[in-house]
Write an enzyme that holds these catalytic residues in place. Structure first.
Site, PDB file in Angstrom:
ATOM      1  N   SER A 180       0.818  -1.225   0.000  1.00 26.53           N
ATOM      2  CA  SER A 180       0.000   0.000   0.000  1.00 26.53           C
ATOM      3  C   SER A 180       0.840   1.258   0.000  1.00 26.53           C
ATOM      4  O   SER A 180       0.465   2.264   0.577  1.00 26.53           O
ATOM      5  CB  SER A 180      -0.923   0.010   1.224  1.00 26.53           C
ATOM      6  N   GLU A 202      -1.582  -4.822   3.399  1.00 24.08           N
ATOM      7  CA  GLU A 202      -0.330  -4.173   3.787  1.00 24.08           C
ATOM      8  C   GLU A 202       0.284  -4.921   4.973  1.00 24.08           C
ATOM      9  O   GLU A 202      -0.392  -5.204   5.960  1.00 24.08           O
ATOM     10  CB  GLU A 202      -0.585  -2.711   4.153  1.00 24.08           C
ATOM     11  N   ILE A 269       5.238  -4.377  -3.851  1.00 18.75           N
ATOM     12  CA  ILE A 269       5.948  -4.543  -2.579  1.00 18.75           C
ATOM     13  C   ILE A 269       7.352  -3.950  -2.600  1.00 18.75           C
ATOM     14  O   ILE A 269       8.204  -4.307  -1.796  1.00 18.75           O
ATOM     15  CB  ILE A 269       6.013  -6.023  -2.172  1.00 18.75           C
ATOM     16  N   HIS A 443      -8.242  34.383  -3.099  1.00 17.16           N
ATOM     17  CA  HIS A 443      -9.548  33.819  -2.753  1.00 17.16           C
ATOM     18  C   HIS A 443     -10.468  33.889  -3.969  1.00 17.16           C
ATOM     19  O   HIS A 443     -10.491  34.907  -4.660  1.00 17.16           O
ATOM     20  CB  HIS A 443     -10.174  34.613  -1.601  1.00 17.16           C
TER      21      HIS A 443
END
Length: 464
Positions: A180, A202, A269, A443
């Protein structure tokens, strides 16, 4: 008869080809050796084509959730062959771009398999032809490949590495992803959004284990909410491929073993450096678990021989390789650059949602002896995120309580792989919380959350 160059580079990935360009800019004569395709794994089989696939799955997700935006889309479907074709075309376009760059910079491209026959000599074999390249300096940039499951090599049919997963002959129905890290989570995200039933296993106690613990926890919860099965602290064994699928046993930390049936398995892996059979042993080059040992200028223990990129160890990232290449070449050219360091390299995972980070996690900052101030700001408090329909995620910043140094930044949510560079620049300029708090952010933008996270660390958040 040999050919002579100022620099010979073995491997043309993002480390090798960038090093070649920089060397040419500095007036060096350069030859670059590549056994497959210019651009290496990243451009042809990694970073770029996977992002093309993930873009497709992102759009497909939006199309199947069009109603949330007041839109109507019926009969939404996909053609897997065309999805794959688009990804390969993207890779092909960039491969052609690298070829053009080599030509523009007068870099000699030699196709074939290269071997170090001396510290500053590379012999290239193409079919039954050989070509000897002598360089005043040589850079090894041979990269890395996917690590196989112990005792079980990927077959491209039922058991896939990342390379197979990018050109799937069929759509998985029930996919097992082993590992993972960024690669595993990205493929899990892609196939889950495209309709596969996905299980992620995992071995460690959390997914994305190099990330901050809060990021990992958020991602585990979010991916599970999307329908994935997440199993941590577990190992996969007895993987048996067959004509119709794969049988695999998953053993959890409490010793409970469950055998399940899957249509396909993606093995993610880790990687293995490409250091075998290129002549390192005969030259006495120092390695550690296969990775070439170098200093901050890419120099090995053998004069004239250098190495950069994945072949030298973590972090295994394209942008790390490119900058290592630049530092290495500038040092060769006598420009006296600063030694390359890894303290300010961003990491990105292009799943849905995205993950990005730089610097120390909160736990590592504390382990290093820092007294910290931590700020967090959620996407739900940001107007642009709400307008985009992307209100899940947060931004986390970690400061040294005494000096105001930005020790680390961690983000999860829409477009954070683009936002993270702001913090990378801030750390590079040794910016403190004071400058960040006084900076004006436009913004409405997602970047306002970066500002608010800093304000939060000092009890000054405005919108949450």
């Amino acid at each position: 008869m040999s050919e002579s160059f100022d620099l010979v580079i073995l491997g043309s990935g993002p480390g090798g080809y960038v090093a070649a360009i920089r060397a040419a800019q500095l007036g060096l004569s350069v030859a670059i050796v590549e056994r497959e395709r210019l651009g290496g794994i990243c451009l042809n089989w990694g970073c770029i084509p996977t992002k093309a696939l993930l873009r497709t799955s992102e759009i497909y997700h939006y199309m199947t959730h069009a109603n949330a935006y007041g839109l109507s889309a019926t009969g939404v479907s996909f053609d897997l062959a065309k999805v794959t074709e688009r990804s390969r075309k993207v890779a092909g376009q960039l491969n052609a771009g690298v070829k053009s760059l080599m030509k523009k910079n007068k870099v000699i491209v030699v196709e074939g398999s290269g071997t170090l026959t001396a510290a500053t000599q590379v012999t290239v074999t193409t079919g039954d032809q050989t070509r000897v390249l002598d360089g005043k300096n040589v850079i090894v940039a041979t990269g890395a490949r996917a690590r196989d499951l112990p005792g079980l090599a990927a077959d491209g049919k039922r058991i896939w590495t990342y390379r197979h997963a990018m050109v799937p002959p069929e759509m998985p129905t029930k996919l097992l992803v082993i590992g993972s890290g960024a690669i595993g989570v990205e493929f899990a995200s892609f196939y889950n959004d495209m309709g596969a039933e996905v299980t992620v296993v995992e071995m460690l106690d959390r997914i994305l284990p190099v990330e901050d613990e809060e990021i990992s926890a958020f991602m585990a919860k979010t991916l599970a909410k999307q329908g994935m099965r997440i199993i941590t602290g577990a190992k996969v064994s007895d993987v048996t491929p067959g004509d119709a699928g794969v049988q695999a046993t998953i053993t959890t930390a409490d010793g409970k073993a469950t055998t399940g049936e899957f249509s396909h398995v993606v093995v993610a892996i880790g990687i293995v450096p490409n250091t075998e059979n290129i002549g390192l042993e005969a030259l006495g080059v120092e390695t550690n678990r296969g990775h070439i040992q170098v200093n901050g200028f890419g120099q090995t223990n053998v004069p004239g021989l250098h190495a950069i990129g994945d072949v030298t160890g973590p972090p295994w990232l394209a942008h790390k390789a490119s900058h290592e290449g630049i530092v290495c070449v500038e040092n060769i050219a006598g420009l006296h650059p600063h030694a390359f360091e890894t303290w300010n390299i961003p990491g990105c995972t292009y799943s849905r949602p995205q993950v990005a980070s730089v610097g120390l996690t909160e736990a590592k900052a504390k382990d290093a002896g820092h007294s910290v101030k931590v700020g967090k700001f959620p996407f739900i408090g940001n107007g642009k995120a709400i307008a985009l329909g992307e209100a899940e995620g947060f931004v986390k910043t970690v400061f040294d309580a005494g000096t105001g140094e930005l020790l680390g930044a961690h983000m999860v949510g829409a477009e954070v792989t683009e936002l993270i560079q702001g913090y990378v620049i801030a750390r590079g300029l040794e910016t403190t919380e004071a400058e960040l708090m006084e900076t004006v952010f436009a913004h409405p933008t997602l970047s306002e959350m970066m500002h608010e996270s800093v304000l939060s660390a000092y009890g000054r958040a405005l919108h949450f």
